[in-house]
Design an enzyme around this catalytic site. Structure first.
Site, PDB file in Angstrom:
ATOM      1  N   ALA A 142       0.864  -1.173   0.000  1.00  0.00           N
ATOM      2  CA  ALA A 142       0.000   0.000   0.000  1.00  0.00           C
ATOM      3  C   ALA A 142       0.901   1.224   0.000  1.00  0.00           C
ATOM      4  O   ALA A 142       2.061   1.161   0.413  1.00  0.00           O
ATOM      5  CB  ALA A 142      -0.896  -0.019   1.231  1.00  0.00           C
ATOM      6  N   GLY A 168       0.589  -4.851   1.090  1.00  0.00           N
ATOM      7  CA  GLY A 168      -0.680  -4.898   0.367  1.00  0.00           C
ATOM      8  C   GLY A 168      -0.556  -5.540  -1.005  1.00  0.00           C
ATOM      9  O   GLY A 168      -1.540  -6.058  -1.545  1.00  0.00           O
ATOM     10  N   GLU A 213      -0.887  -9.124  -0.282  1.00  0.00           N
ATOM     11  CA  GLU A 213      -2.298  -9.350   0.070  1.00  0.00           C
ATOM     12  C   GLU A 213      -3.181  -9.342  -1.181  1.00  0.00           C
ATOM     13  O   GLU A 213      -4.124 -10.122  -1.289  1.00  0.00           O
ATOM     14  CB  GLU A 213      -2.748  -8.290   1.078  1.00  0.00           C
ATOM     15  CG  GLU A 213      -2.058  -8.480   2.424  1.00  0.00           C
ATOM     16  CD  GLU A 213      -2.213  -7.293   3.353  1.00  0.00           C
ATOM     17  OE1 GLU A 213      -1.831  -6.171   2.955  1.00  0.00           O
ATOM     18  OE2 GLU A 213      -2.703  -7.465   4.473  1.00  0.00           O
ATOM     19  N   GLU A 225       5.004  -4.888   7.138  1.00  0.00           N
ATOM     20  CA  GLU A 225       4.306  -3.810   7.848  1.00  0.00           C
ATOM     21  C   GLU A 225       4.838  -3.597   9.264  1.00  0.00           C
ATOM     22  O   GLU A 225       4.780  -2.493   9.793  1.00  0.00           O
ATOM     23  CB  GLU A 225       2.794  -4.094   7.890  1.00  0.00           C
ATOM     24  CG  GLU A 225       2.087  -3.973   6.554  1.00  0.00           C
ATOM     25  CD  GLU A 225       2.059  -5.271   5.749  1.00  0.00           C
ATOM     26  OE1 GLU A 225       2.847  -6.195   6.056  1.00  0.00           O
ATOM     27  OE2 GLU A 225       1.250  -5.348   4.809  1.00  0.00           O
TER      28      GLU A 225
HETATM   29  N1  CAA Z   1       4.607   3.270  -0.716  1.00  0.00           N
HETATM   30  C1  CAA Z   1       4.981   4.435  -1.278  1.00  0.00           C
HETATM   31  N2  CAA Z   1       6.103   4.569  -2.031  1.00  0.00           N
HETATM   32  C2  CAA Z   1       6.878   3.476  -2.194  1.00  0.00           C
HETATM   33  C3  CAA Z   1       6.542   2.229  -1.612  1.00  0.00           C
HETATM   34  C4  CAA Z   1       5.336   2.144  -0.859  1.00  0.00           C
HETATM   35  N3  CAA Z   1       4.901   0.992  -0.316  1.00  0.00           N
HETATM   36  N4  CAA Z   1       7.507   1.342  -1.949  1.00  0.00           N
HETATM   37  C5  CAA Z   1       8.398   2.007  -2.703  1.00  0.00           C
HETATM   38  N5  CAA Z   1       8.017   3.299  -2.849  1.00  0.00           N
HETATM   39  C6  CAA Z   1       8.700   4.359  -3.581  1.00  0.00           C
HETATM   40  C7  CAA Z   1       9.912   4.862  -2.814  1.00  0.00           C
HETATM   41  O1  CAA Z   1       9.535   5.796  -1.840  1.00  0.00           O
HETATM   42  C8  CAA Z   1      10.737   5.450  -3.940  1.00  0.00           C
HETATM   43  O2  CAA Z   1      10.196   6.705  -4.287  1.00  0.00           O
HETATM   44  P1  CAA Z   1      11.177   7.995  -4.436  1.00  0.00           P
HETATM   45  O3  CAA Z   1      12.046   7.650  -5.610  1.00  0.00           O
HETATM   46  O4  CAA Z   1      10.227   9.119  -4.686  1.00  0.00           O
HETATM   47  O5  CAA Z   1      11.940   8.097  -3.161  1.00  0.00           O
HETATM   48  C9  CAA Z   1      10.452   4.516  -5.111  1.00  0.00           C
HETATM   49  O6  CAA Z   1       9.236   3.830  -4.793  1.00  0.00           O
HETATM   50  C10 CAA Z   1      11.536   3.470  -5.304  1.00  0.00           C
HETATM   51  O7  CAA Z   1      11.703   2.793  -4.066  1.00  0.00           O
HETATM   52  P2  CAA Z   1      13.136   2.614  -3.370  1.00  0.00           P
HETATM   53  O8  CAA Z   1      14.058   3.733  -3.708  1.00  0.00           O
HETATM   54  O9  CAA Z   1      12.899   2.354  -1.917  1.00  0.00           O
HETATM   55  O10 CAA Z   1      13.639   1.287  -4.114  1.00  0.00           O
HETATM   56  P3  CAA Z   1      14.643   0.170  -3.589  1.00  0.00           P
HETATM   57  O11 CAA Z   1      14.879  -0.715  -4.746  1.00  0.00           O
HETATM   58  O12 CAA Z   1      15.780   0.775  -2.886  1.00  0.00           O
HETATM   59  O13 CAA Z   1      13.793  -0.647  -2.464  1.00  0.00           O
HETATM   60  C11 CAA Z   1      11.854  -1.812  -1.613  1.00  0.00           C
HETATM   61  C12 CAA Z   1      12.671  -1.402  -2.857  1.00  0.00           C
HETATM   62  C13 CAA Z   1      12.643  -2.776  -0.750  1.00  0.00           C
HETATM   63  C14 CAA Z   1      10.597  -2.480  -2.112  1.00  0.00           C
HETATM   64  C15 CAA Z   1      11.506  -0.538  -0.766  1.00  0.00           C
HETATM   65  O14 CAA Z   1      10.965   0.458  -1.639  1.00  0.00           O
HETATM   66  C16 CAA Z   1      10.511  -0.774   0.333  1.00  0.00           C
HETATM   67  O15 CAA Z   1      10.871  -1.306   1.382  1.00  0.00           O
HETATM   68  N6  CAA Z   1       9.223  -0.361   0.124  1.00  0.00           N
HETATM   69  C17 CAA Z   1       8.210  -0.429   1.135  1.00  0.00           C
HETATM   70  C18 CAA Z   1       7.709  -1.847   1.343  1.00  0.00           C
HETATM   71  C19 CAA Z   1       6.649  -1.883   2.434  1.00  0.00           C
HETATM   72  O16 CAA Z   1       6.921  -1.570   3.576  1.00  0.00           O
HETATM   73  N7  CAA Z   1       5.410  -2.286   2.071  1.00  0.00           N
HETATM   74  C20 CAA Z   1       4.296  -2.333   2.991  1.00  0.00           C
HETATM   75  C21 CAA Z   1       3.470  -1.082   2.859  1.00  0.00           C
HETATM   76  S1  CAA Z   1       2.215  -0.927   4.131  1.00  0.00           S
HETATM   77  C22 CAA Z   1       0.949  -1.934   3.606  1.00  0.00           C
HETATM   78  O17 CAA Z   1       1.000  -2.538   2.563  1.00  0.00           O
HETATM   79  C23 CAA Z   1      -0.246  -1.989   4.527  1.00  0.00           C
HETATM   80  C24 CAA Z   1      -1.279  -2.999   4.180  1.00  0.00           C
HETATM   81  O18 CAA Z   1      -1.195  -4.129   4.600  1.00  0.00           O
HETATM   82  C25 CAA Z   1      -2.433  -2.641   3.370  1.00  0.00           C
END
Ligand code: CAA
Length: 259
Positions: free
Chosen positions: A67, A110, A113, A133
């Site tokens: 998400a 998400g 999911e 998360e």
């Molecule tokens: N939400 C918003 N933006 C996201 C995102 C997310 N879940 N995942 C990645 N992005 C964005 C980053 O912020 C980045 O944007 P900017 O260039 O503007 O900074 C862009 O995508 C590229 O991401 P990274 O630079 O972080 O890329 P990376 O290759 O270094 O890392 C990754 C990749 C490991 C997937 C890392 O992006 C990451 O950890 N993302 C978050 C994963 C996460 O925590 N997901 C759970 C979300 S909460 C949820 O889903 C709740 C639910 O159950 C409904």
């Protein structure tokens, strides 16, 4: 198929409808707009008689990285309770036709999911699955604690959800989270071939099969068996049952009518 979506590319190949998440700048992070578009596209494909199976996929790098954290970061509990956001995942579950999640790259939070809401998950060998998360101070909120546990069992689900660790496609195959792992080089082609194989089956039987398997998660064994029995018997009112069995006896390929 030419809907004007901002974050989604919808196409078709024969009887397979393809919804491709397309928000590359955010690794397909699922914001409200994307989820709303996805639900609209899936419902449109579901209503299209020319479509027998739907594939949800992302890019080579990411199915979806979860998400959209930036969209949620400042929300209050009241904002979250009043938001339709998590309801979009419920709407995916109501699609009647078979839905295949074709996962390459990150499939997190998400995104995982969403994949688990599809009827089966196939993965490129490069795919990574996780529920990270916990690292954001929250828990999975779109069904992850329930569906992951049912898919892989308590110990693996606890391990993934309490640590937030990511697992590889091969591990996911071993745990039963995915049904097949394809080479990265032919992943999309292989996924679409599988979807085409499903789409070529008898449509009414496909719906009954999907609904019956899903009963296994929603009812007692006795109720599930009863549902299956009724669905099985009901299929004897279809032309496709007559055709399928006649074709077997006559040693020819069946021609399905979807009725
Ligand atoms: N939400 C918003 N933006 C996201 C995102 C997310 N879940 N995942 C990645 N992005 C964005 C980053 O912020 C980045 O944007 P900017 O260039 O503007 O900074 C862009 O995508 C590229 O991401 P990274 O630079 O972080 O890329 P990376 O290759 O270094 O890392 C990754 C990749 C490991 C997937 C890392 O992006 C990451 O950890 N993302 C978050 C994963 C996460 O925590 N997901 C759970 C979300 S909460 C949820 O889903 C709740 C639910 O159950 C409904």
């Amino acid at each position: 198929m030419n809907e004007a979506y901002a974050h989604l590319i919808v196409s078709r190949q024969g009887r397979v409808g393809i919804a491709q998440l397309n928000r590359p700048q955010a690794l397909n992070a699922l914001n409200s707009e994307l989820m709303s578009e996805l639900v609209h596209a899936l419902q449109t494909l579901d209503a299209d008689e020319g479509i027998g199976c739907i594939v949800v996929t992302g890019s080579e790098k990411a199915f979806a990285a979860g998400a959209d954290i930036k969209q949620m970061a400042d929300a209050t509990v009241v904002d979250m309770m009043g938001s339709p956001f998590l309801g979009y995942w419920d709407a995916v579950q109501r699609i009647a036709k078979p839905v295949v999640a074709a996962v390459s790259g990150y499939c997190l939070g998400g995104g995982c999911e969403l994949a688990m809401l599809c009827d089966l998950i196939v993965a490129a060998e490069t795919a990574q699955f996780g529920q990270p998360e916990i690292n954001l101070g929250v828990i999975p909120g779109a069904g992850g604690t329930q569906r992951l546990t049912r898919a892989v069992g308590k110990s693996v689900a606890m391990d993934m959800i309490l640590t937030g660790r990511r697992i590889s496609a091969q591990e996911a195959l071993g745990f039963g989270l995915v049904s097949r792992v394809f080479p990265a080089s032919s992943f999309l082609e292989d996924s679409l071939a599988l979807a085409a194989e499903i789409a070529a089956k008898a449509p009414v039987a496909l719906r009954m099969a999907k609904e019956s398997v899903n009963r296994a998660f929603e009812s007692s064994l006795a109720e599930g068996i009863l549902f299956e029995r009724c669905a099985f018997n009901l299929l004897f009112s279809t032309e496709d049952q007559k055709e399928g069995m006649a074709a077997f006896v006559e040693k020819r390929k069946p021609s399905w009518q979807g009725k």
